[in-house]
Design a protein around this motif. Structure first.
Motif, PDB file in Angstrom:
ATOM      1  N   VAL A  57      -1.462 -18.820  38.262  1.00 35.32           N
ATOM      2  CA  VAL A  57      -0.287 -19.148  37.443  1.00 35.32           C
ATOM      3  C   VAL A  57       0.689 -17.978  37.451  1.00 35.32           C
ATOM      4  O   VAL A  57       0.319 -16.820  37.629  1.00 35.32           O
ATOM      5  CB  VAL A  57      -0.665 -19.492  35.984  1.00 35.32           C
ATOM      6  CG1 VAL A  57      -1.628 -20.671  35.942  1.00 35.32           C
ATOM      7  CG2 VAL A  57      -1.244 -18.286  35.249  1.00 35.32           C
ATOM      8  N   HIS A  58       1.967 -18.305  37.223  1.00 35.19           N
ATOM      9  CA  HIS A  58       3.041 -17.317  37.122  1.00 35.19           C
ATOM     10  C   HIS A  58       3.713 -17.502  35.761  1.00 35.19           C
ATOM     11  O   HIS A  58       4.301 -18.555  35.506  1.00 35.19           O
ATOM     12  CB  HIS A  58       4.073 -17.518  38.232  1.00 35.19           C
ATOM     13  CG  HIS A  58       3.490 -17.515  39.611  1.00 35.19           C
ATOM     14  ND1 HIS A  58       3.355 -16.366  40.361  1.00 35.19           N
ATOM     15  CD2 HIS A  58       3.001 -18.525  40.371  1.00 35.19           C
ATOM     16  CE1 HIS A  58       2.797 -16.670  41.533  1.00 35.19           C
ATOM     17  NE2 HIS A  58       2.582 -17.979  41.563  1.00 35.19           N
ATOM     18  N   GLY A  73       4.014 -19.950  28.456  1.00 32.17           N
ATOM     19  CA  GLY A  73       3.041 -20.234  29.503  1.00 32.17           C
ATOM     20  C   GLY A  73       1.665 -20.536  28.964  1.00 32.17           C
ATOM     21  O   GLY A  73       0.980 -21.452  29.432  1.00 32.17           O
ATOM     22  N   CYS A  74       1.249 -19.789  27.950  1.00 38.74           N
ATOM     23  CA  CYS A  74      -0.067 -20.038  27.356  1.00 38.74           C
ATOM     24  C   CYS A  74      -0.093 -21.361  26.612  1.00 38.74           C
ATOM     25  O   CYS A  74      -1.096 -22.084  26.635  1.00 38.74           O
ATOM     26  CB  CYS A  74      -0.452 -18.888  26.434  1.00 38.74           C
ATOM     27  SG  CYS A  74      -0.897 -17.356  27.287  1.00 38.74           S
ATOM     28  N   ARG A  75       0.996 -21.708  25.948  1.00 44.52           N
ATOM     29  CA  ARG A  75       1.054 -23.001  25.260  1.00 44.52           C
ATOM     30  C   ARG A  75       1.031 -24.150  26.266  1.00 44.52           C
ATOM     31  O   ARG A  75       0.389 -25.180  26.036  1.00 44.52           O
ATOM     32  CB  ARG A  75       2.298 -23.081  24.376  1.00 44.52           C
ATOM     33  CG  ARG A  75       2.192 -22.211  23.127  1.00 44.52           C
ATOM     34  CD  ARG A  75       3.505 -22.158  22.367  1.00 44.52           C
ATOM     35  NE  ARG A  75       3.847 -23.427  21.737  1.00 44.52           N
ATOM     36  CZ  ARG A  75       3.507 -23.781  20.494  1.00 44.52           C
ATOM     37  NH1 ARG A  75       2.792 -22.962  19.750  1.00 44.52           N
ATOM     38  NH2 ARG A  75       3.869 -24.948  19.991  1.00 44.52           N
ATOM     39  N   ALA A  76       1.719 -23.986  27.392  1.00 43.71           N
ATOM     40  CA  ALA A  76       1.663 -25.003  28.449  1.00 43.71           C
ATOM     41  C   ALA A  76       0.247 -25.150  28.977  1.00 43.71           C
ATOM     42  O   ALA A  76      -0.213 -26.269  29.252  1.00 43.71           O
ATOM     43  CB  ALA A  76       2.624 -24.626  29.578  1.00 43.71           C
ATOM     44  N   SER A  77      -0.462 -24.038  29.110  1.00 41.42           N
ATOM     45  CA  SER A  77      -1.842 -24.080  29.590  1.00 41.42           C
ATOM     46  C   SER A  77      -2.718 -24.884  28.644  1.00 41.42           C
ATOM     47  O   SER A  77      -3.457 -25.783  29.067  1.00 41.42           O
ATOM     48  CB  SER A  77      -2.394 -22.652  29.731  1.00 41.42           C
ATOM     49  OG  SER A  77      -1.618 -21.879  30.601  1.00 41.42           O
ATOM     50  N   HIS A 336       1.444 -22.783  39.081  1.00 36.47           N
ATOM     51  CA  HIS A 336       2.506 -22.994  38.097  1.00 36.47           C
ATOM     52  C   HIS A 336       3.587 -21.939  38.285  1.00 36.47           C
ATOM     53  O   HIS A 336       3.370 -20.752  38.068  1.00 36.47           O
ATOM     54  CB  HIS A 336       1.889 -22.887  36.693  1.00 36.47           C
ATOM     55  CG  HIS A 336       2.850 -23.071  35.573  1.00 36.47           C
ATOM     56  ND1 HIS A 336       3.248 -24.314  35.123  1.00 36.47           N
ATOM     57  CD2 HIS A 336       3.480 -22.168  34.771  1.00 36.47           C
ATOM     58  CE1 HIS A 336       4.069 -24.170  34.105  1.00 36.47           C
ATOM     59  NE2 HIS A 336       4.244 -22.871  33.869  1.00 36.47           N
ATOM     60  N   ALA A 337       4.782 -22.383  38.715  1.00 36.69           N
ATOM     61  CA  ALA A 337       5.855 -21.460  39.104  1.00 36.69           C
ATOM     62  C   ALA A 337       7.162 -21.869  38.437  1.00 36.69           C
ATOM     63  O   ALA A 337       7.943 -22.643  39.001  1.00 36.69           O
ATOM     64  CB  ALA A 337       6.011 -21.433  40.621  1.00 36.69           C
ATOM     65  N   PRO A 338       7.447 -21.356  37.247  1.00 37.49           N
ATOM     66  CA  PRO A 338       8.641 -21.776  36.503  1.00 37.49           C
ATOM     67  C   PRO A 338       9.925 -21.184  37.075  1.00 37.49           C
ATOM     68  O   PRO A 338      10.000 -20.003  37.419  1.00 37.49           O
ATOM     69  CB  PRO A 338       8.389 -21.226  35.089  1.00 37.49           C
ATOM     70  CG  PRO A 338       6.954 -20.794  35.059  1.00 37.49           C
ATOM     71  CD  PRO A 338       6.595 -20.450  36.459  1.00 37.49           C
ATOM     72  N   HIS A 339      10.954 -22.042  37.149  1.00 36.68           N
ATOM     73  CA  HIS A 339      12.311 -21.618  37.492  1.00 36.68           C
ATOM     74  C   HIS A 339      13.279 -22.449  36.653  1.00 36.68           C
ATOM     75  O   HIS A 339      12.927 -23.526  36.157  1.00 36.68           O
ATOM     76  CB  HIS A 339      12.618 -21.853  38.973  1.00 36.68           C
ATOM     77  CG  HIS A 339      11.752 -21.070  39.911  1.00 36.68           C
ATOM     78  ND1 HIS A 339      11.830 -19.712  40.036  1.00 36.68           N
ATOM     79  CD2 HIS A 339      10.784 -21.478  40.782  1.00 36.68           C
ATOM     80  CE1 HIS A 339      10.943 -19.293  40.925  1.00 36.68           C
ATOM     81  NE2 HIS A 339      10.299 -20.345  41.401  1.00 36.68           N
ATOM     82  N   THR A 340      14.503 -21.962  36.520  1.00 35.68           N
ATOM     83  CA  THR A 340      15.507 -22.759  35.823  1.00 35.68           C
ATOM     84  C   THR A 340      16.028 -23.851  36.753  1.00 35.68           C
ATOM     85  O   THR A 340      16.001 -23.713  37.984  1.00 35.68           O
ATOM     86  CB  THR A 340      16.692 -21.892  35.363  1.00 35.68           C
ATOM     87  OG1 THR A 340      17.401 -21.413  36.514  1.00 35.68           O
ATOM     88  CG2 THR A 340      16.213 -20.714  34.523  1.00 35.68           C
TER      89      THR A 340
END
Length: 498
Positions: A57-58, A73-77, A336-340
């Protein structure tokens, strides 16, 4: 107080039990209304399993918290059923153990303002420094090279003290809670000029190498008919195989455990299959998008489906599923790679690679793999829980071993069967009454991590409802089956949509 889930099924035995989760309603967050203390819920049709774990994860913290933070990120997990994740080292500054430079460097001010001089300490002590409760366990992956630049191997002296088994008598609780457990330069493969030194560092630290099995200097999508239709430079499939073959040989030569991330091509799976048959220390993962999508998805979803390695051909997608079905793939990880969305709208040549995946991974994988008839529900849980846990050196919770032969806590005084309270912790099983897993009575309760699943639930992926800050996924609007309903960490309810 506690919450009781009646008639819930144990994932690998099929036994129907009652599950009692201690704690208070204030201890967790929820998608729906908070379940009242003392609630007695009919969980018929639901399954309890060891919590999911994701070794890839990122979270973009520090340096790019406008995309994601440790909190989001932790809440999404937890929302996705994950109880433990491995954070990749492409933070800014990089997660290499070096003292951060002046505050003008991206992310350095965040680290320094929190009272730390390196990113490892910053992440290990994030909760106390920021006065937050993070609802998931996490390990750290250290950079293979300094600044993750590929020019010079990271210095073992900068991070060895954070690795389990080294200087344990001097370790702080944070070092033990969020240890370094792997090495990677994820985002690109370890460069040839430092590969031997990196392998020596892996051996010296008793870790394993997580390899991004691809390196290319040009191209944005898979080379083939779709890239030509889009007029976008292509990435040949053998860019992946070259790194896989190189590192298989390195594992053969050194005995170092190499784990290949997000494998995406039939030719790479075949090379890995042969290496495993040879008995080499090789493991591999793939991600939900490689089994659910081919490069044809670029025509529909555009840059929301741009990633690295790129989505491959339909033949490669089918080969990925076959590798999962025959056991070549050891586990599933989201990457998991978040971007806008603004970044993803820059076009194929400039948009960053990657998609988010924690909150819909189980549903997507269940829809494709289980509903598709390729694997069983039990095998999917193994791929998302047991396999990742074993890779990261964790012990997945043995749910069946915790179930006891009593229907309720022993009463005070003499019981009707003549058993004196205090002489036994359990009552004989009563006919027609489920056996019980009461987490308040479990030994080593702090290490009991579980997920409650509804494998039959049909739902629509809605990124606007995600707990992640990011929305960059091609799966928005997908109809999937299978959903995590509760995440339990250390025997405490951390997330619920019950």
């Amino acid at each position: 107080m506690s919450i009781t889930l009646r008639n819930i099924k144990v994932w690998n035995t099929g036994e129907v039990i009652d599950l009692v989760v201690p704690g208070t309603a204030a201890a967790y967050f929820a998608d729906t209304s908070v379940v009242a203390d003392g609630a007695d819920i009919d969980a018929t049709g639901l399954t309890v399993a060891p919590g999911f774990e994701d070794p890839h994860v990122h979270f973009r913290d520090p340096g790019q918290t406008y995309k994601e933070s440790m909190v989001s990120g932790c809440r999404a997990s937890a929302s996705g059923g994950y109880t433990n994740v491995l954070i990749m080292p492409n933070t800014l500054p990089a997660l290499d153990g070096q003292t951060v430079s002046g505050p003008e460097a991206t992310g350095a001010k965040e680290v320094l303002d929190a009272g730390f001089d390196n990113v490892i300490d910053f992440l290990q002590q994030y909760d106390t420094a920021h006065d937050v409760q993070l609802p998931v366990r996490y390990d750290l992956c250290v950079c293979a090279s300094k600044d993750r630049a590929g020019h010079e191997a990271s210095d073992v002296a900068d991070w060895l003290k954070y690795v389990p088994g080294f200087e344990d008598d001097a370790k702080t609780p944070a070092m033990l809670t969020h240890p370094i457990t792997a090495i990677s330069d994820d985002g690109s493969a370890v460069t040839p000029e430092i590969l031997d030194q990196v392998l020596e560092n892996v051996k010296a630290s008793d870790l394993y190498l997580i390899e991004h099995c691809e390196h290319h200097d040009t191209g944005a999508v898979n080379e083939g008919p779709v890239s030509r239709e889009l007029g976008v430079p292509g990435i040949p499939e053998d860019t992946e195989l070259k790194i896989v073959a190189r590192d298989i040989e390195a594992a053969r030569r050194t005995g170092v455990h190499v784990h290949f991330q997000h494998v995406s091509t039939a030719i790479s799976f075949e090379a890995i299959r042969r290496a495993k048959a040879e008995g080499l220390p090789i493991t591999c993962e793939t991600a939900p998008h490689y089994l659910a999508l081919s490069d044809e998805a670029l025509l529909k979803y555009g840059t929301l489906a741009k990633m690295n390695p790129p989505l491959r051909s339909e033949a490669d997608r089918k080969a990925t599923i076959a590798a999962i079905a025959d056991g070549t793939v050891d586990l599933l990880a989201t990457d998991h790679a978040p971007h806008t969305l603004a970044e993803k709208e820059l076009g194929f040549l400039e948009a960053p690679n990657g998609i988010i995946g924690l909150e819909c991974a189980y549903g997507v994988c269940h829809k494709v793999l289980v509903d598709g008839g390729f694997i069983s529900d039990e095998r999917l849980i193994e791929l998302m829980s047991v396999g990742p846990a074993e890779l990261m050196g964790h012990v997945p919770t043995d749910v069946a071993a915790l179930v006891e032969d009593y229907a309720e806590p022993a009463p005070t005084g003499d019981d009707p069967d003549g058993v004196i309270a205090g002489e036994s912790d359990a009552q004989p099983q009563r006919e027609g009454v489920n056996r019980l897993l009461d987490l308040s009575r479990v030994d080593d309760a702090d290490n009991v991590d579980l997920v409650v699943l509804n494998a039959a639930e049909e739902w629509t992926v809605d990124p606007e409802q995600f707990h992640s800050k990011a929305r960059n996924t091609p799966f928005g609007g997908w109809q999937v089956t299978g959903r995590p309903l509760a995440t339990i960490i250390g025997s405490q309810l951390m997330f619920s949509r019950l």
